[in-house]
Design a protein around this motif. Structure first.
Motif, PDB file in Angstrom:
ATOM      1  N   ILE A 106      16.889   3.701  13.842  1.00 16.47           N
ATOM      2  CA  ILE A 106      17.162   3.207  12.487  1.00 16.47           C
ATOM      3  C   ILE A 106      15.946   2.461  11.946  1.00 16.47           C
ATOM      4  O   ILE A 106      15.534   2.662  10.789  1.00 16.47           O
ATOM      5  N   THR A 107      15.346   1.607  12.785  1.00 19.58           N
ATOM      6  CA  THR A 107      14.175   0.840  12.348  1.00 19.58           C
ATOM      7  C   THR A 107      12.996   1.752  12.064  1.00 19.58           C
ATOM      8  O   THR A 107      12.276   1.573  11.072  1.00 19.58           O
ATOM      9  N   ARG A 108      12.792   2.748  12.905  1.00 19.98           N
ATOM     10  CA  ARG A 108      11.680   3.688  12.694  1.00 19.98           C
ATOM     11  C   ARG A 108      11.878   4.468  11.395  1.00 19.98           C
ATOM     12  O   ARG A 108      10.950   4.635  10.621  1.00 19.98           O
ATOM     13  N   TRP A 109      13.099   4.945  11.163  1.00 19.68           N
ATOM     14  CA  TRP A 109      13.390   5.665   9.931  1.00 19.68           C
ATOM     15  C   TRP A 109      13.130   4.769   8.716  1.00 19.68           C
ATOM     16  O   TRP A 109      12.520   5.209   7.735  1.00 19.68           O
ATOM     17  N   ALA A 110      13.588   3.517   8.787  1.00 20.67           N
ATOM     18  CA  ALA A 110      13.398   2.598   7.664  1.00 20.67           C
ATOM     19  C   ALA A 110      11.913   2.309   7.436  1.00 20.67           C
ATOM     20  O   ALA A 110      11.455   2.249   6.290  1.00 20.67           O
ATOM     21  N   ALA A 111      11.154   2.147   8.516  1.00 21.85           N
ATOM     22  CA  ALA A 111       9.721   1.870   8.380  1.00 21.85           C
ATOM     23  C   ALA A 111       8.988   3.062   7.770  1.00 21.85           C
ATOM     24  O   ALA A 111       8.131   2.888   6.896  1.00 21.85           O
ATOM     25  N   ILE A 112       9.324   4.260   8.209  1.00 23.78           N
ATOM     26  CA  ILE A 112       8.687   5.464   7.662  1.00 23.78           C
ATOM     27  C   ILE A 112       9.049   5.625   6.187  1.00 23.78           C
ATOM     28  O   ILE A 112       8.181   5.917   5.348  1.00 23.78           O
ATOM     29  N   ALA A 113      10.320   5.408   5.853  1.00 20.13           N
ATOM     30  CA  ALA A 113      10.739   5.511   4.443  1.00 20.13           C
ATOM     31  C   ALA A 113      10.009   4.469   3.596  1.00 20.13           C
ATOM     32  O   ALA A 113       9.570   4.763   2.480  1.00 20.13           O
ATOM     33  N   PHE A 114       9.865   3.256   4.111  1.00 18.34           N
ATOM     34  CA  PHE A 114       9.141   2.214   3.389  1.00 18.34           C
ATOM     35  C   PHE A 114       7.677   2.596   3.189  1.00 18.34           C
ATOM     36  O   PHE A 114       7.123   2.431   2.107  1.00 18.34           O
ATOM     37  N   GLN A 115       7.041   3.128   4.247  1.00 18.97           N
ATOM     38  CA  GLN A 115       5.635   3.527   4.141  1.00 18.97           C
ATOM     39  C   GLN A 115       5.438   4.640   3.127  1.00 18.97           C
ATOM     40  O   GLN A 115       4.484   4.615   2.340  1.00 18.97           O
ATOM     41  N   ILE A 116       6.319   5.623   3.120  1.00 22.15           N
ATOM     42  CA  ILE A 116       6.227   6.719   2.157  1.00 22.15           C
ATOM     43  C   ILE A 116       6.381   6.177   0.739  1.00 22.15           C
ATOM     44  O   ILE A 116       5.609   6.525  -0.165  1.00 22.15           O
ATOM     45  N   SER A 117       7.366   5.314   0.534  1.00 23.68           N
ATOM     46  CA  SER A 117       7.584   4.718  -0.785  1.00 23.68           C
ATOM     47  C   SER A 117       6.368   3.899  -1.212  1.00 23.68           C
ATOM     48  O   SER A 117       5.929   3.980  -2.359  1.00 23.68           O
ATOM     49  N   ARG A 118       5.833   3.135  -0.290  1.00 22.69           N
ATOM     50  CA  ARG A 118       4.660   2.304  -0.597  1.00 22.69           C
ATOM     51  C   ARG A 118       3.453   3.174  -0.950  1.00 22.69           C
ATOM     52  O   ARG A 118       2.716   2.874  -1.896  1.00 22.69           O
ATOM     53  N   ARG A 119       3.238   4.253  -0.201  1.00 20.98           N
ATOM     54  CA  ARG A 119       2.116   5.158  -0.503  1.00 20.98           C
ATOM     55  C   ARG A 119       2.262   5.774  -1.892  1.00 20.98           C
ATOM     56  O   ARG A 119       1.289   5.913  -2.627  1.00 20.98           O
ATOM     57  N   ARG A 120       3.487   6.177  -2.242  1.00 22.97           N
ATOM     58  CA  ARG A 120       3.726   6.753  -3.571  1.00 22.97           C
ATOM     59  C   ARG A 120       3.418   5.738  -4.668  1.00 22.97           C
ATOM     60  O   ARG A 120       2.790   6.072  -5.675  1.00 22.97           O
ATOM     61  N   LYS A 121       3.886   4.502  -4.474  1.00 20.72           N
ATOM     62  CA  LYS A 121       3.631   3.472  -5.475  1.00 20.72           C
ATOM     63  C   LYS A 121       2.140   3.184  -5.600  1.00 20.72           C
ATOM     64  O   LYS A 121       1.623   3.031  -6.707  1.00 20.72           O
ATOM     65  N   LEU A 122       1.438   3.106  -4.471  1.00 24.03           N
ATOM     66  CA  LEU A 122      -0.005   2.854  -4.510  1.00 24.03           C
ATOM     67  C   LEU A 122      -0.755   4.025  -5.147  1.00 24.03           C
ATOM     68  O   LEU A 122      -1.709   3.810  -5.904  1.00 24.03           O
ATOM     69  N   ALA A 123      -0.326   5.249  -4.852  1.00 27.20           N
ATOM     70  CA  ALA A 123      -0.971   6.420  -5.452  1.00 27.20           C
ATOM     71  C   ALA A 123      -0.747   6.423  -6.962  1.00 27.20           C
ATOM     72  O   ALA A 123      -1.672   6.717  -7.737  1.00 27.20           O
ATOM     73  N   GLU A 124       0.457   6.081  -7.394  1.00 29.36           N
ATOM     74  CA  GLU A 124       0.746   6.024  -8.832  1.00 29.36           C
ATOM     75  C   GLU A 124      -0.079   4.930  -9.492  1.00 29.36           C
ATOM     76  O   GLU A 124      -0.627   5.123 -10.583  1.00 29.36           O
TER      77      GLU A 124
END
Length: 145
Positions: A106-124
């Motif tokens: 669960i923690t790994r899934w949440a961390a990966i989802a957070f990283q993907i979201s963060r990368r998208r926001k930074l790219a935008e």
């Protein structure tokens, strides 16, 4: 409150403190102890702990711990090793591994989802900054001409 205070003092994680307090609290401990005892009985004896350790632990309530002294307390602990503590120790191992694996996933899934979201926001954000910089260059070129 104590978990948050300790987390603050040691600069720990408040989410981890809340999670630990949520799962390890006076309301959940009896269920945790019962499940470790039953699992240990199943592993050691091939049967669940039907009656539980109640009769073994009954004399603990009437014990005067101060009169026993260290050796008396030690003897009392040794006397409950086989009927109570050994099954709980053995039962805690597979339950701990299972719950740990679930928490890890669960923690790994949440961390990966957070990283993907963060990368998208930074790219935008980078695209917007690049667009503004390009517009600024265009405005400067047209005003110089």
């Amino acid at each position: 409150m104590i978990a948050f205070a300790v987390a603050y003092v040691i600069a720990g994680n408040f989410v981890a403190a809340a999670t630990g307090t949520f799962f390890g609290n006076p309301l959940s401990f009896p269920f945790i102890w019962a499940s470790t005892y039953s699992t240990g009985k199943l592993i050691l004896e091939g049967r669940f702990g039907e009656n539980g350790p109640h009769e073994t632990l009954q004399h603990f309530r009437q014990t005067d711990w101060w009169q026993l002294g260290f050796s008396g307390v030690w003897d009392l602990i040794v006397s409950i090793w086989d009927p109570v503590l050994k099954p709980m120790t053995v039962g805690a191992i597979p339950l701990g591994i299972g719950v740990g694996l679930i928490a890890y996933l669960i923690t790994r899934w949440a961390a990966i989802a957070f990283q993907i979201s963060r990368r998208r926001k930074l790219a935008e954000k980078a695209r917007r900054l690049k667009k503004r910089a390009m517009e600024s260059i265009e405005i400067k070129k047209t005003s110089d001409a």
